[in-house]
Design a protein around this motif. Structure first.
Motif, PDB file in Angstrom:
ATOM      1  N   THR A  68      72.913   8.028  55.053  1.00  0.00           N
ATOM      2  CA  THR A  68      72.037   7.107  55.769  1.00  0.00           C
ATOM      3  C   THR A  68      72.129   7.335  57.269  1.00  0.00           C
ATOM      4  O   THR A  68      73.228   7.556  57.799  1.00  0.00           O
ATOM      5  CB  THR A  68      72.429   5.647  55.484  1.00  0.00           C
ATOM      6  OG1 THR A  68      72.403   5.395  54.083  1.00  0.00           O
ATOM      7  CG2 THR A  68      71.475   4.677  56.166  1.00  0.00           C
ATOM      8  N   ILE A  69      70.968   7.326  57.927  1.00  0.00           N
ATOM      9  CA  ILE A  69      70.933   7.222  59.390  1.00  0.00           C
ATOM     10  C   ILE A  69      70.619   5.768  59.685  1.00  0.00           C
ATOM     11  O   ILE A  69      69.525   5.299  59.383  1.00  0.00           O
ATOM     12  CB  ILE A  69      69.859   8.120  60.011  1.00  0.00           C
ATOM     13  CG1 ILE A  69      70.154   9.587  59.759  1.00  0.00           C
ATOM     14  CG2 ILE A  69      69.767   7.853  61.521  1.00  0.00           C
ATOM     15  CD1 ILE A  69      69.114  10.527  60.355  1.00  0.00           C
ATOM     16  N   PRO A  70      71.579   5.018  60.208  1.00  0.00           N
ATOM     17  CA  PRO A  70      71.314   3.606  60.503  1.00  0.00           C
ATOM     18  C   PRO A  70      70.118   3.449  61.426  1.00  0.00           C
ATOM     19  O   PRO A  70      70.021   4.108  62.451  1.00  0.00           O
ATOM     20  CB  PRO A  70      72.604   3.139  61.187  1.00  0.00           C
ATOM     21  CG  PRO A  70      73.651   4.092  60.719  1.00  0.00           C
ATOM     22  CD  PRO A  70      72.952   5.402  60.572  1.00  0.00           C
ATOM     23  N   ARG A  71      69.177   2.590  61.068  1.00  0.00           N
ATOM     24  CA  ARG A  71      67.942   2.460  61.830  1.00  0.00           C
ATOM     25  C   ARG A  71      68.182   1.975  63.243  1.00  0.00           C
ATOM     26  O   ARG A  71      67.447   2.304  64.149  1.00  0.00           O
ATOM     27  CB  ARG A  71      66.970   1.542  61.107  1.00  0.00           C
ATOM     28  CG  ARG A  71      66.407   2.155  59.847  1.00  0.00           C
ATOM     29  CD  ARG A  71      65.427   1.224  59.182  1.00  0.00           C
ATOM     30  NE  ARG A  71      64.884   1.817  57.976  1.00  0.00           N
ATOM     31  CZ  ARG A  71      63.804   2.567  57.932  1.00  0.00           C
ATOM     32  NH1 ARG A  71      63.135   2.790  59.047  1.00  0.00           N
ATOM     33  NH2 ARG A  71      63.372   3.055  56.794  1.00  0.00           N
ATOM     34  N   ASP A  72      69.235   1.180  63.458  1.00  0.00           N
ATOM     35  CA  ASP A  72      69.466   0.703  64.814  1.00  0.00           C
ATOM     36  C   ASP A  72      70.097   1.770  65.685  1.00  0.00           C
ATOM     37  O   ASP A  72      70.387   1.550  66.847  1.00  0.00           O
ATOM     38  CB  ASP A  72      70.311  -0.568  64.818  1.00  0.00           C
ATOM     39  CG  ASP A  72      71.659  -0.361  64.151  1.00  0.00           C
ATOM     40  OD1 ASP A  72      72.452  -1.323  64.137  1.00  0.00           O
ATOM     41  OD2 ASP A  72      71.914   0.736  63.638  1.00  0.00           O
ATOM     42  N   ASN A  73      70.336   2.925  65.059  1.00  0.00           N
ATOM     43  CA  ASN A  73      70.857   4.043  65.839  1.00  0.00           C
ATOM     44  C   ASN A  73      69.811   5.132  66.001  1.00  0.00           C
ATOM     45  O   ASN A  73      70.147   6.310  66.088  1.00  0.00           O
ATOM     46  CB  ASN A  73      72.118   4.610  65.193  1.00  0.00           C
ATOM     47  CG  ASN A  73      73.288   3.662  65.338  1.00  0.00           C
ATOM     48  OD1 ASN A  73      73.909   3.266  64.364  1.00  0.00           O
ATOM     49  ND2 ASN A  73      73.590   3.284  66.558  1.00  0.00           N
ATOM     50  N   ALA A  74      68.540   4.722  66.042  1.00  0.00           N
ATOM     51  CA  ALA A  74      67.497   5.705  66.293  1.00  0.00           C
ATOM     52  C   ALA A  74      67.609   6.229  67.721  1.00  0.00           C
ATOM     53  O   ALA A  74      67.011   7.228  68.064  1.00  0.00           O
ATOM     54  CB  ALA A  74      66.122   5.082  66.078  1.00  0.00           C
ATOM     55  N   LYS A  75      68.399   5.519  68.517  1.00  0.00           N
ATOM     56  CA  LYS A  75      68.617   5.958  69.879  1.00  0.00           C
ATOM     57  C   LYS A  75      69.921   6.741  69.970  1.00  0.00           C
ATOM     58  O   LYS A  75      70.397   7.291  68.999  1.00  0.00           O
ATOM     59  CB  LYS A  75      68.627   4.739  70.796  1.00  0.00           C
ATOM     60  CG  LYS A  75      67.314   3.955  70.772  1.00  0.00           C
ATOM     61  CD  LYS A  75      67.359   2.759  71.680  1.00  0.00           C
ATOM     62  CE  LYS A  75      66.046   1.984  71.613  1.00  0.00           C
ATOM     63  NZ  LYS A  75      66.079   0.777  72.474  1.00  0.00           N
ATOM     64  N   ASN A  76      70.504   6.789  71.106  1.00  0.00           N
ATOM     65  CA  ASN A  76      71.674   7.609  71.375  1.00  0.00           C
ATOM     66  C   ASN A  76      72.944   6.765  71.358  1.00  0.00           C
ATOM     67  O   ASN A  76      72.971   5.733  72.013  1.00  0.00           O
ATOM     68  CB  ASN A  76      71.481   8.250  72.745  1.00  0.00           C
ATOM     69  CG  ASN A  76      72.522   9.271  73.079  1.00  0.00           C
ATOM     70  OD1 ASN A  76      73.031   9.955  72.213  1.00  0.00           O
ATOM     71  ND2 ASN A  76      72.834   9.368  74.355  1.00  0.00           N
ATOM     72  N   PRO A  77      74.022   7.185  70.699  1.00  0.00           N
ATOM     73  CA  PRO A  77      74.102   8.321  69.786  1.00  0.00           C
ATOM     74  C   PRO A  77      73.462   8.048  68.423  1.00  0.00           C
ATOM     75  O   PRO A  77      73.184   6.902  68.098  1.00  0.00           O
ATOM     76  CB  PRO A  77      75.613   8.519  69.628  1.00  0.00           C
ATOM     77  CG  PRO A  77      76.170   7.138  69.776  1.00  0.00           C
ATOM     78  CD  PRO A  77      75.296   6.464  70.807  1.00  0.00           C
ATOM     79  N   VAL A  78      73.251   9.104  67.669  1.00  0.00           N
ATOM     80  CA  VAL A  78      72.726   8.977  66.327  1.00  0.00           C
ATOM     81  C   VAL A  78      73.841   9.295  65.343  1.00  0.00           C
ATOM     82  O   VAL A  78      74.587  10.252  65.531  1.00  0.00           O
ATOM     83  CB  VAL A  78      71.546   9.936  66.107  1.00  0.00           C
ATOM     84  CG1 VAL A  78      71.110   9.926  64.652  1.00  0.00           C
ATOM     85  CG2 VAL A  78      70.378   9.534  66.992  1.00  0.00           C
TER      86      VAL A  78
END
Length: 114
Positions: A68-78
């Motif tokens: 999973t890529i956490p959606r709230d980490n669409a920014k930096n860092p990912v």
């Protein structure tokens, strides 16, 4: 120019978890998508997961339901949260950023073995 630095790789037993991190620096305002790729020995580099600046995600079939890529980490860092790891997930994992160009990190080794 954008510089990417991955971290969080290592050795983990099958069934375990790891969280990879990709920190971007430089002209990060130009980034509109980031992704994680992996390359196992003797194989081509393949997309694992990607996320756009709007939060849309895309996953390889082989990792759906586990990574999973956490959606709230669409920014930096990912981040890339990897659960239920399998020996077949062993590879060098690379972070890629896109937007006005493409940039790659140096990679981080993930080894899944008992």
């Amino acid at each position: 120019q954008v510089q990417l630095v991955e971290s969080g790789g290592g050795l983990v037993q099958p069934g375990g978890s790891l969280r990879l991190s990709c920190a971007a620096s430089g002209s990060i305002f130009s980034i509109n998508a980031m992704g994680w790729y992996r390359q196992a020995p003797g194989k081509q580099r393949e997309l694992v997961a990607a996320i756009t600046s709007g939060g849309s995600t895309n996953y390889a079939d082989s990792v759906k339901g586990r990574f999973t890529i956490p959606r709230d980490n669409a920014k930096n860092p990912v981040y890339l949260q990897m659960n239920s790891l399998k020996p077949g997930d062993t590879a060098v994992y690379y972070c890629k950023a896109g937007g006005g160009g493409f940039w790659w990190g140096q990679g981080t080794q993930v080894t899944v073995s008992s």
